[in-house]
Scaffold this motif. Sequence first.
Motif, PDB file in Angstrom:
ATOM      1  N   UNK A 168      14.712  56.283  28.838  1.00 60.24           N
ATOM      2  CA  UNK A 168      13.773  56.770  30.142  1.00 60.24           C
ATOM      3  C   UNK A 168      11.977  58.347  29.891  1.00 60.24           C
ATOM      4  N   UNK A 187       9.498  56.359  27.859  1.00 60.44           N
ATOM      5  CA  UNK A 187       8.579  55.463  28.725  1.00 60.44           C
ATOM      6  C   UNK A 187       7.929  56.516  29.641  1.00 60.44           C
ATOM      7  N   UNK A 188       8.177  57.731  29.810  1.00 61.15           N
ATOM      8  CA  UNK A 188       7.807  58.764  30.545  1.00 61.15           C
ATOM      9  C   UNK A 188       6.653  58.594  30.138  1.00 61.15           C
ATOM     10  N   UNK A 242       4.742  57.189  28.071  1.00 62.90           N
ATOM     11  CA  UNK A 242       4.511  55.388  27.232  1.00 62.90           C
ATOM     12  C   UNK A 242       4.682  55.343  25.854  1.00 62.90           C
ATOM     13  N   UNK A 247      11.772  65.660  32.059  1.00 62.98           N
ATOM     14  CA  UNK A 247       9.933  65.853  31.423  1.00 62.98           C
ATOM     15  C   UNK A 247       9.076  65.499  32.308  1.00 62.98           C
TER      16      UNK A 247
END
Lengths: 342, 153
Positions: free
Chosen positions: A58, A61-62, A64, A306
């Motif tokens: 996670x 992916x936050x 990228x 995040x």
Amino acid sequence: MIIHPVLSWLNEWWQGVVATYGLPSCFVPAAQMVVHAILIGGFIAVLVLFLIWLTRKVSAHIQQRFGPMRVGWHGSVQTVADALKLMQKEDTTPRSCDRPVFNIAPFLAFAPTIVAFVVIPFGDGAIIRDLNIGVLFLFAITTINVIGVISGGWASGSKYSLLGGFRSAAQLVSYEVPLVLSALGVIMLAGSMKMGAIVDAQSRIWFVAYQPLAFVIYIIAATAEVNRTPFDIPEAEQEIVAGFNVEYSGMKFAMFFLAEFANMFLIAAIAATLFLGGWRGPWLPGEFWFLAKSFAIVLLLMFFRWTYPRLRVDQLMSFAWKFLLPLAFLNLIITGLILVLI
Amino acid sequence: MRVFRAIGRLVKGTWWLFVGMVTTTKHFLRRAITIQYPKERFEQWPRFRGRVAMVAGDDGGHKCTACAQCIRVCPAACITLERHKEGGVKGFVVDGYVIDIGLCIYCGLCVEVCNFDALAMVPEYEMSVYDKAELVYDIPKLLSRQLEPEFKK
């Protein structure tokens, strides 16, 4: 729905075995306890492995990125490899440490988490002991965690560890108050501290509809309780390296890590039980709904991590005592008034 | 009035917390931009400048005249040249020309300074080897890779 029949079948089988071979009858509850302990231990181990992978994915992916990709499908076995690496590592003990306390602190931090899982209702009937003081027991037990953290910080003999331990103690103790006060609103509505009764009381409407303010306070205080990022002052990397676990390595560090992630799930599970209707949900088995709601809260905590920058120590304290605590009392007074008037 | 201002700040602050979460969610849903290197490679742009190579002349050999301009300009001193004078031949005869890619900083000054278009930067960038000796490029190795014709200097 799933766990309960399996467990009762196992219990009946074992009772048959005990009766056939004429073993003492105390073997029945003893075996039950052992099975429960193994179930919780296994659940926590698998859960933490999965949670660490999920956190890394996670967070990646936050930003990228992909996160772990090499070991297994999308890096799903990466945590197992990391755990094996941690087991192989040298278990260093600093010369200036207080040896017995240093060795026992990780277990002090981890044990309460396992104990707390005793009163979590995973599904219909899938609760190990539905204590009539469930919520009280939960908050009382999870607070013991602080002792592990502060003794680990003290025993390490390092200024960073000590500062981290002190900060952790101050933070956990002050956020415990709004946390319990927000849960009190739910207890007043349900009229019981029993986890099963609280879930039953939400068979029609979730308590988050009656107690939205308490839910918000609970989420904020819970984030602080498990040292997640807007409140991760005890292990603020830029200020005090890693806080209370600087000096720990190998399996002792893994214990602290295990405790942190298990605590994160625990606090999410409590939120799901108290505010989001626990295991109740349509069509699918209760275990699924319980895990789905808990993981939704866990994901929320990860997104907090995040999104929000870390607070300062004084901001943290004034936020707890000057803002959250009055709000929690306000919520309690309004709930009480409504309960009395209606 | 201070109470109203405090409430206003509270509402504004909560709003910005919400905005932050929306931004995070947006980035979470976007595609990752990582290139999984050994499996995927980035698309090289046409005039990508990797390592130094020698440009082949019409006869297939190098075009070096041993003027040593490249050696003079090289900031990393990675070029070695062996040359001698021979009777009847104008200028020098090249005996050996060696570039140590391990020392090269890929600045391209040697290519700039070469008066005879004997050097060029070719789009080759994966230079890792297991032995340092393999990084020392002699004339055949330097000639082994050529630029596409349209990008000759």
